[in-house]
Design a protein around this motif. Structure first.
Motif, PDB file in Angstrom:
ATOM      1  N   GLN A  88       0.814  -1.213   0.000  1.00 57.62           N
ATOM      2  CA  GLN A  88       0.000   0.000   0.000  1.00 57.62           C
ATOM      3  C   GLN A  88       0.852   1.271   0.000  1.00 57.62           C
ATOM      4  O   GLN A  88       0.393   2.319  -0.456  1.00 57.62           O
ATOM      5  CB  GLN A  88      -0.915   0.013   1.235  1.00 57.62           C
ATOM      6  N   THR A  89       2.067   1.169   0.509  1.00 59.22           N
ATOM      7  CA  THR A  89       2.895   2.368   0.674  1.00 59.22           C
ATOM      8  C   THR A  89       4.176   2.235  -0.140  1.00 59.22           C
ATOM      9  O   THR A  89       4.540   1.161  -0.613  1.00 59.22           O
ATOM     10  CB  THR A  89       3.264   2.560   2.155  1.00 59.22           C
ATOM     11  N   GLU A  90       4.874   3.375  -0.266  1.00 63.66           N
ATOM     12  CA  GLU A  90       6.153   3.350  -0.957  1.00 63.66           C
ATOM     13  C   GLU A  90       7.132   2.420  -0.243  1.00 63.66           C
ATOM     14  O   GLU A  90       7.953   1.749  -0.877  1.00 63.66           O
ATOM     15  CB  GLU A  90       6.733   4.767  -1.028  1.00 63.66           C
ATOM     16  N   ALA A  91       7.016   2.358   1.080  1.00 57.51           N
ATOM     17  CA  ALA A  91       7.900   1.478   1.845  1.00 57.51           C
ATOM     18  C   ALA A  91       7.630   0.019   1.505  1.00 57.51           C
ATOM     19  O   ALA A  91       8.560  -0.795   1.409  1.00 57.51           O
ATOM     20  CB  ALA A  91       7.712   1.730   3.339  1.00 57.51           C
ATOM     21  N   ASP A  92       6.345  -0.330   1.339  1.00 58.34           N
ATOM     22  CA  ASP A  92       6.007  -1.711   0.960  1.00 58.34           C
ATOM     23  C   ASP A  92       6.617  -2.060  -0.394  1.00 58.34           C
ATOM     24  O   ASP A  92       7.226  -3.123  -0.573  1.00 58.34           O
ATOM     25  CB  ASP A  92       4.490  -1.890   0.893  1.00 58.34           C
ATOM     26  N   PHE A  93       6.441  -1.152  -1.354  1.00 55.13           N
ATOM     27  CA  PHE A  93       6.971  -1.416  -2.684  1.00 55.13           C
ATOM     28  C   PHE A  93       8.498  -1.509  -2.658  1.00 55.13           C
ATOM     29  O   PHE A  93       9.090  -2.358  -3.333  1.00 55.13           O
ATOM     30  CB  PHE A  93       6.522  -0.327  -3.657  1.00 55.13           C
ATOM     31  N   ALA A  94       9.114  -0.647  -1.869  1.00 57.02           N
ATOM     32  CA  ALA A  94      10.572  -0.666  -1.779  1.00 57.02           C
ATOM     33  C   ALA A  94      11.060  -1.955  -1.139  1.00 57.02           C
ATOM     34  O   ALA A  94      12.078  -2.532  -1.552  1.00 57.02           O
ATOM     35  CB  ALA A  94      11.069   0.547  -0.989  1.00 57.02           C
TER      36      ALA A  94
END
Length: 677
Positions: free
Chosen positions: A276-282
C-alpha cells in the motif's frame, strides 16, 4: 506500474509478487546479449518461445522482455513409442474381447488415474478423500462448492484378491501412506502400482485454475510400488518416490511413461502481499533483488532425500504476445516407470485451465480472461511426446472448460485436433453460440492453425437451437456428436471426414438431454443423461445413417430427482465389450420414487446390456439387474453414503466400490449384493 489486463486478471497478490522488478527491468526489452552471428536462431512464430535462464528470471520478477533467443526447450520423454491415434478399438471388429473392465477414459490409448485399479487378480483401492471440490464455471454450471459427506479417510491403500467365479473379494494387504498424503488416484502398469498424492485437498478446475493463491505452498507426491509379491500375500513394495513442489493438476500414462502436469508459484518469504505504501513497494523490490532464479523454481525430493532443482531455467518457454510476466509456471514432467530417476521436465510461464493428453501429444488449454470474466477465447499449446518438443499454439473462438464430461470436448485424430467450444453472446434471444474448430500444425514455425470450422458461413445451420447450452459431446473417428438442451434434446451428428470442411450431417430431437455419450460401434451411440421429468435416462441411438439418426430404445430410471455419478464423472461408467453380439455396462444411481415427489427410494449399481449390436436397426438396450445397497425406510429417508462409486466387471463377476468398500454379485443379480468388504 502494471499492465491493466494483467492486474485485472490476477489481482493484488500477483501485483505484489511482480511489482518489485518493474522499475529495474521496465518494458523496453531484454538485456541478454544476442547469440553469435554464426549460429542465428529461428525467429519464434508461435505463442510460446524458448526462454534463457536470465529471461525466465526477468519474467518471474518483472515485466515481459522481448522474445528470447535461447536454444529449443526439451524435456518430454517418449520411452515407449505411442500407438497410432488413428486406430480406435471400437472400430476394430477383430479385437479380442477383454475379460475384465478397466478405468474409462477420454482416449482409448491413454490411461487415466482413478481411486481403484484392477489387474485381473487384485483390486487396489485408494483411501477415501473428504473435503470439497469446485464446480466449473461458464458453460453450464454456476459458482458453487459441494461438501462430500463422510468422516476421516481410511488409513492406507487396500489390496483385495478377487475370485471372479464366485464374485468374491478378500482383503490381503494394506499399504500405509504418509499422514499428510491425500491420494488423488492410482495407475497400474506391468507389475507396478503408481500412487499420486497431493497436499491440496480439493480439485479445482475451470475458473479456479486461473487463480494464484491456492498454488503457492502445495506439493504432490508420486510413489511406485512393485506388486510381484501380492500373489503370495505380501503388500506392494515401495521402490521409488518423489515429492514435487507445486500444485498437482493432472496425470496420464502413455505406454510406460507417466506424464504429470502441475503448476508452481514461487514461495517468497517476507513478501508484502498487498503493498500500500512506498515502503512496501521498496521492501518488495529489495527482496526480489536478492532472489536468484533457483529461488523461483520448483524442486523435487527423491526417496525422501534433500530437494534438488526440478528445472534449471533453460527448459522453459515464455509467451510472445504478453507485456507482463506471470507468477506461475505450468510444468510438464515425464517419468519413465522402468527408470523413474530419468524423469525430465519442461515448463512455460503462463497459466493453464485445462489438459488433454492423446497418445502423441499433450495439449494445455487456457481460457482467456478479461475484467475477471471469460473473454470468449481459448488458447491451446501443443507439446509432442515423440519428438520431445513444443509444437505450437493457437487461440480459437469460444471457451473450453476442463473437468468431468467437459474433457470430451477436445480430441486428436489423425494429427488433427478437434475442439468444441461455446461463447456467451449479448443476444437475449440466443445467448449461446457453439463452435467446432479443427486445428493442425502450421507448415512453418511453432504454430497451430485452424484448418476447418463449423459453422463456417452465416448460412450454416447452428449447433443448437436458440438459448440451448451444450451438454454431451463425443468425438469418434471422423465424426462428432453434440447434445444441446433448453426444452428438448437435439442430438447433432457432424461429419469430419474432410477436416477442412466439417459439416452438420443430421440431427434428432428427443426429450431430455444426454450429459455423456459412448460410441458402441460405428453405427450405435449410447447416451446417458436426464429425462424430461429429471430422472436418469439411457438412450440407444442408431447412427448408421448419419443424415438421419434414430432412437432405438430408451430406459428411464426412477422419478424426478434421480441422478447418477456417471452423468458427471466418466470413471463411474463401466463398459465391457462382449466377444459375441452383446456388450455389458453399469452405472451407479440414486433413484427417487416414481410419483415425482423427489423423495429418495433406493441407491446402488444398475446393470445393462446392449444386444444385437451388429445390426443397428434391431439393436436392443435392456436392464438385467440392480444391486441395491441402500433403500428408503421409516428409519432412513435419504442416502447416507455414495461417494466414489466405481464398478469392475470380470467375466460374470461384478465388484462395486462405494464409500471405500466393495460389494459383489454375479451378473444379472437383482437384490442385495454380498458385502461390504
Amino acid at each position: 506500474m502494471f499492465g491493466t489486463q494483467f492486474v485485472r486478471i490476477y489481482g493484488v497478490f500477483v501485483a505484489a509478487l511482480l511489482v518489485s522488478g518493474l522499475g529495474a527491468c521496465g518494458g523496453g526489452g531484454a538485456t541478454v546479449d544476442p547469440p553469435p552471428p554464426t549460429d542465428p536462431p529461428e525467429p519464434p512464430v508461435g505463442l510460446l518461445a524458448p526462454a534463457s535462464a536470465q529471461q525466465l528470471e526477468q519474467r518471474l520478477k518483472s515485466a515481459f522482455s522481448s522474445a528470447g533467443t535461447a536454444t529449443a526447450a526439451e524435456g518430454l520423454l517418449a520411452v515407449d513409442p505411442p500407438s497410432d491415434n488413428a486406430s480406435d478399438p471400437f472400430l476394430n471388429a477383430d479385437a479380442p474381447a477383454a475379460t475384465f473392465s478397466t478405468t474409462y477414459g477420454v482416449d482409448a490409448n491413454v490411461a487415466e488415474f482413478d481411486i481403484v485399479q484392477y489387474d485381473g487378480t487384485h483390486l487396489y483401492i485408494a483411501p477415501r478423500r473428504f473435503c470439497c471440490y469446485s464446480v466449473p464455471l461458464g458453460v453450464v454450471a454456476t459458482d458453487a462448492s459441494v461438501t462430500v459427506p463422510g468422516g476421516e479417510p481410511e488409513a492406507g491403500l487396500r489390496v483385495l484378491a478377487t475370485d471372479p467365479a464366485t464374485a468374491t473379494a478378500t482383503e490381503v494387504a494394506r499399504v500405509p501412506l504418509p499422514a499428510d498424503d491425500s491420494v488423488e488416484g492410482l495407475f497400474l502398469h506391468e507389475g507396478r502400482l503408481v500412487t499420486i498424492s497431493t497436499t491440496l485437498r480439493s480439485s479445482p478446475f475451470g475458473m479456479d485454475w486461473l487463480t494464484v493463491l491456492p498454488w503457492g505452498s502445495e506439493s504432490h507426491r508420486v510413489a511406485l510400488y512393485a506388486t510381484a509379491g501380492v500373489a503370495d500375500g505380501a503388500p506392494p513394495e515401495l521402490t521409488w518416490s518423489a515429492t514435487f513442489d507445486g500444485g498437482f493438476v493432472q496425470a496420464r500414462r502413455v505406454g510406460g511413461t507417466l506424464h504429470l502436469i502441475s503448476r508452481y508459484t514461487p514461495r517468497l518469504q517476507d513478501l508484502v502481499l498487498n503493498p500500500q505504501t512506498e515502503a512496501d513497494f521498496a521492501a518488495n523490490a529489495a527482496l526480489l533483488d536478492d532472489v536468484s532464479l533457483a529461488d523461483l523454481l520448483p524442486q523435487v525430493a527423491i526417496d525422501g532425500g534433500a530437494p534438488s532443482p526440478l528445472l534449471n531455467g533453460d527448459e522453459c518457454l515464455m509467451a510472445t504476445d504478453e507485456d507482463q510476466g506471470f507468477p506461475t509456471l505450468t510444468v510438464l514432467t515425464s517419468i519413465p516407470l522402468n527408470n523413474p530417476n530419468a524423469h525430465a521436465s519442461v515448463c512455460y510461464n503462463e497459466f493453464a485451465s485445462g489438459v488433454y493428453v492423446s497418445s502423441r501429444a499433450i495439449y494445455l488449454s487456457d481460457v482467456r480472461v478479461d475484467d475477471g470474466a471469460p473473454s470468449g477465447a481459448t488458447r491451446i499449446h501443443k507439446f509432442d511426446l515423440t519428438s520431445q518438443s513444443y509444437r505450437g499454439s493457437a487461440e480459437i473462438e469460444g471457451v473450453l472448460w476442463s473437468g468431468g464430461q467437459f474433457d470430451f470436448r477436445i480430441n486428436e485424430f489423425e494429427d488433427r485436433l478437434r475442439v468444441m467450444t461455446s461463447t456467451r453472446t449479448d443476444d437475449e434471444t440466443d445467448v449461446w453460440d457453439h463452435q467446432l474448430s479443427v486445428l493442425g500444425e502450421a507448415s512453418a514455425g511453432n504454430a497451430l492453425e485452424v484448418v476447418g470450422r463449423y459453422p463456417n458461413t452465416p448460412d450454416d445451420p447452428e449447433i443448437g437451437k436458440p438459448n440451448e447450452a451444450l451438454y454431451g459431446v463425443r468425438f469418434f473417428g471422423p465424426r462428432a456428436y453434440a447434445v444441446t438442451f433448453e426444452q428438448i434434446d437435439p442430438l447433432y451428428v457432424l461429419d469430419l471426414s474432410d477436416p477442412e470442411a466439417p459439416s452438420l450431417s443430421g440431427e434428432l430431437e428427443v426429450t431430455g438431454f444426454s450429459d455423456f455419450l459412448h460410441p458402441v460401434n460405428e453405427d450405435l451411440l449410447l447416451g446417458l443423461g436426464t429425462s424430461a421429468n429429471f430422472a436418469v435416462k439411457l438412450e440407444l441411438f442408431d447412427i448408421a445413417d448419419i443424415s438421419a439418426p434414430v432412437s432405438r430404445e430408451a430406459i428411464v430410471l426412477g422419478g424426478s430427482g434421480s441422478y447418477s455419478e456417471a452423468q458427471y464423472n466418466r470413471h463411474a461408467f463401466t463398459y465391457l465389450a462382449g466377444s459375441a453380439d452383446t456388450d455389458r455396462f453399469t452405472i451407479p444411481a440414486s433413484l427417487s420414487t416414481l410419483d415425482d415427489s423427489y423423495a429418495w427410494d433406493r441407491s446402488g449399481l444398475f446393470l445393462f446390456e446392449i444386444g444385437g449390436k451388429s445390426s443397428a436397426a434391431t439393436a436392443t438396450l435392456s436392464q438385467v439387474g440392480e444391486l441395491i445397497v441402500e433403500s428408503a425406510s421409516e428409519e432412513q429417508s435419504y442416502p447416507r453414503g455414495g461417494s466414489g462409486q466405481r464398478a469392475i466387471l470380470h467375466d460374470d463377476a461384478v465388484f462395486f466400490l462405494r464409500d471405500g468398500e466393495i460389494y459383489s454379485a454375479l451378473w444379472g443379480t437383482t437384490g442385495t449384493p454380498a458385502g461390504p468388504q
